[in-house]
Design a protein around this motif. Sequence first.
Motif, PDB file in Angstrom:
ATOM      1  N   ASP A 103      58.301  63.059  54.428  1.00 12.62           N
ATOM      2  CA  ASP A 103      59.123  62.172  55.226  1.00 12.62           C
ATOM      3  C   ASP A 103      59.960  63.017  56.168  1.00 12.62           C
ATOM      4  O   ASP A 103      59.799  64.232  56.244  1.00 12.62           O
ATOM      5  N   PRO A 149      60.702  51.643  62.478  1.00 13.07           N
ATOM      6  CA  PRO A 149      61.972  52.348  62.642  1.00 13.07           C
ATOM      7  C   PRO A 149      63.135  51.364  62.769  1.00 13.07           C
ATOM      8  O   PRO A 149      62.948  50.202  63.125  1.00 13.07           O
ATOM      9  N   ARG A 150      64.327  51.858  62.516  1.00  9.33           N
ATOM     10  CA  ARG A 150      65.516  51.022  62.652  1.00  9.33           C
ATOM     11  C   ARG A 150      65.713  50.585  64.093  1.00  9.33           C
ATOM     12  O   ARG A 150      66.296  49.538  64.369  1.00  9.33           O
ATOM     13  N   ARG A 192      65.517  60.851  61.759  1.00  8.83           N
ATOM     14  CA  ARG A 192      65.523  59.947  60.614  1.00  8.83           C
ATOM     15  C   ARG A 192      64.764  58.663  60.966  1.00  8.83           C
ATOM     16  O   ARG A 192      63.580  58.695  61.201  1.00  8.83           O
ATOM     17  N   ASP A 193      65.430  57.522  61.065  1.00 12.57           N
ATOM     18  CA  ASP A 193      64.692  56.281  61.309  1.00 12.57           C
ATOM     19  C   ASP A 193      64.952  55.714  62.700  1.00 12.57           C
ATOM     20  O   ASP A 193      64.794  54.526  62.932  1.00 12.57           O
ATOM     21  N   GLU A 202      56.317  51.915  58.318  1.00 13.48           N
ATOM     22  CA  GLU A 202      57.672  51.399  58.171  1.00 13.48           C
ATOM     23  C   GLU A 202      58.329  51.379  59.539  1.00 13.48           C
ATOM     24  O   GLU A 202      58.518  52.425  60.157  1.00 13.48           O
ATOM     25  N   HIS A 240      55.784  57.230  61.651  1.00 12.54           N
ATOM     26  CA  HIS A 240      56.299  56.335  60.625  1.00 12.54           C
ATOM     27  C   HIS A 240      55.190  55.696  59.792  1.00 12.54           C
ATOM     28  O   HIS A 240      55.488  54.949  58.850  1.00 12.54           O
ATOM     29  N   THR A 295      61.963  61.790  66.876  1.00 11.23           N
ATOM     30  CA  THR A 295      62.455  60.870  65.857  1.00 11.23           C
ATOM     31  C   THR A 295      63.511  61.588  65.036  1.00 11.23           C
ATOM     32  O   THR A 295      63.292  62.704  64.576  1.00 11.23           O
TER      33      THR A 295
END
Length: 260
Positions: free
Chosen positions: A125, A43-44, A69-70, A41, A118, A67
Motif C-alpha cells: 500500500d 481515492p478520497r 496516501r488516499d 478502492e 489504487h 498520490t
Amino acid sequence: MKYAISVTDTTMTGHIEKSGLEVLKRLDSYAKSLAAIKDYEEPRGIVFHDLKSATELYSDIPLPAYTSRDLIHLTPLVDIWKDLFRQSAGESEKAHTYYDKLDIDDIVEIAAHELTHHAEFFHDDFDEIDEKNMWFEEGLCFYLPRKIIFSEEKREAVMEVECDLIQQYKDEYGEYSLTKFGQAGYRGGERFEYSAAFYDYWRSTKVVTTLVEKYYNGDVNALVEAYQKWMNEEDDIGLHTFFVREQEMSRQETNQLWLF
C-alpha cells in the motif's frame, strides 16, 4: 470523485477547475473499465493544482502528478505537461512532434495512472513501498490507461517516442536493473531533470508492454494472474526473478528487459 483546487496563482483557478472537471469526466469512464478488470478502492478525492502548488507547496518532487496516501494530486493543464515533456525530449524530433500535440487524453492518462495505483493488483500500500518491485506497478499503471483510453495508433505512437528516448538517454543514465527504479532521477536523490525522472517510467512501461504482448499472448489478465501467483509464493524471490523463471527467459532476454 470529490475534488478540490489548490493554486499559488489565483487567476488560474477557473481555468484549472474547468480543465480538472473535463479530466474527471473522462476519468470516470476509465474507472468503470478498470473496475471490470480489478476492484479498486476509490481515492478520497483529487486535488487539482497549478505547477507551483503541486511541486513546491504540497511536495518537492518535480512532477505535478502523484498520490499521497488516499488523495491524487495533479495539474490538469495541457500546456504545463507539454512544457515538461518537451524538456525531456532532448534531440528527438519524434518526441518533440508528439509532445507538441498533447491533448486532454494525455492528461487523463496521467490521472488514470494514479487511479490505477489504487487497484487491488498490488503487493503493498502507499505506506509500505516495495521499491525492488516498483517497476512492475509503475509500468502496469501506464499500460492499462493506454490500453483503455488511447487508440491503437496513439498507443503505438507514444511507445515509439519513449523507445526513442530510452535509446537517447541510456548512455547518460545507464541500463541498470529496474529493481533500482528511479535511480537516474529524483528518487535517486541526484538529478531533477525531467528526462531523468521519466527514464524509468519509460523503461518499466516498455517492459510491462513486452511481457503482456510477447510472453502472455496479449492477455493482461494472464500477466496479473502471474503477478498474484508470485505474491502467494512461499519463496521470497523478487518479481523479476519470478518472471524470468516462469517464462524461461534467456540471459539475453533478461538483459534487454533490464530485469538483472
